[in-house]
Design a protein around this motif. Sequence first.
Motif, short mmCIF file in Angstrom:
data_model
loop_
_atom_site.label_atom_id
_atom_site.label_comp_id
_atom_site.label_asym_id
_atom_site.label_seq_id
_atom_site.Cartn_x
_atom_site.Cartn_y
_atom_site.Cartn_z
N PHE A 80 0.81 -1.22 0.00
CA PHE A 80 0.00 0.00 0.00
C PHE A 80 0.85 1.27 0.00
N THR A 81 2.12 1.14 0.40
CA THR A 81 2.98 2.32 0.51
C THR A 81 4.10 2.32 -0.53
N LYS A 82 4.01 1.45 -1.52
CA LYS A 82 5.03 1.32 -2.57
C LYS A 82 6.41 1.04 -1.95
N LEU A 83 6.43 0.16 -0.96
CA LEU A 83 7.62 -0.32 -0.25
C LEU A 83 8.29 0.73 0.65
N ILE A 84 7.71 1.89 0.77
CA ILE A 84 8.28 2.93 1.62
C ILE A 84 8.26 2.49 3.09
N SER A 85 7.23 1.74 3.48
CA SER A 85 7.14 1.29 4.87
C SER A 85 8.31 0.40 5.25
N LEU A 86 8.85 -0.37 4.29
CA LEU A 86 10.02 -1.21 4.59
C LEU A 86 11.25 -0.35 4.88
N PHE A 87 11.40 0.73 4.13
CA PHE A 87 12.53 1.63 4.38
C PHE A 87 12.37 2.36 5.72
N VAL A 88 11.15 2.72 6.05
CA VAL A 88 10.88 3.37 7.34
C VAL A 88 11.20 2.41 8.47
N CYS A 89 10.80 1.17 8.33
CA CYS A 89 11.10 0.16 9.37
C CYS A 89 12.60 -0.08 9.48
N ALA A 90 13.31 -0.09 8.36
CA ALA A 90 14.76 -0.24 8.40
C ALA A 90 15.42 0.94 9.10
N LEU A 91 14.89 2.14 8.88
CA LEU A 91 15.41 3.33 9.55
C LEU A 91 15.15 3.26 11.06
N ILE A 92 13.96 2.83 11.43
CA ILE A 92 13.63 2.66 12.85
C ILE A 92 14.57 1.64 13.48
N ASP A 93 14.82 0.54 12.79
CA ASP A 93 15.72 -0.49 13.27
C ASP A 93 17.14 0.06 13.46
N LEU A 94 17.62 0.84 12.51
CA LEU A 94 18.95 1.44 12.62
C LEU A 94 19.04 2.39 13.81
N LEU A 95 18.01 3.21 14.00
CA LEU A 95 18.00 4.14 15.13
C LEU A 95 18.01 3.39 16.46
N LEU A 96 17.20 2.34 16.55
CA LEU A 96 17.18 1.55 17.78
C LEU A 96 18.54 0.90 18.03
N TYR A 97 19.16 0.41 16.97
CA TYR A 97 20.47 -0.23 17.11
C TYR A 97 21.50 0.77 17.65
N LEU A 98 21.45 1.98 17.16
CA LEU A 98 22.42 2.99 17.59
C LEU A 98 22.15 3.52 19.00
#
Length: 138
Positions: A80-98
């Motif tokens: 529904f988001t043209k895969l943008i939600s996957l990139f947002v989740c990856a960004l959230i994951d990176l922020l949590l990791y840091l």
Amino acid sequence: MEIEFRCAACGSVNQQEDFSNPVTCVSCGKSYGALEDSSNEKSGIQFCVICRCRDLYIQKDFNRKIGCGIAAMGAILAPFTKLISLFVCALIDLLLYLLLPVITICYRCGTIYRGFAKNSAHEGFNLGINDRYRSAER
């Protein structure tokens, strides 16, 4: 600093933050000794105060169920988001990791050490070491 452990005598889960006294089970009163014996401020935990195991690993202090939920939500919303939600989740994951702190965990008994200095001798989770302890339980 905090220790979360399961008592070997009675099986109850304990958390202890006050280390002026020996690490003790609140349910049965079993004492595991002083934390100073197994750690120091500069090099962190040397061995587990509960089971005296020297095989410890480090990981980020994050609930895996929440992480899987974030990834699943991104995958569900992807069409529904043209895969943008996957990139947002990856960004959230990176922020949590840091941002999230590192915890130390015992392979043998699963005791969790929060707020202690990171010991350079401890690495990330190793399935081979974990299997050695799990097969010894059988």
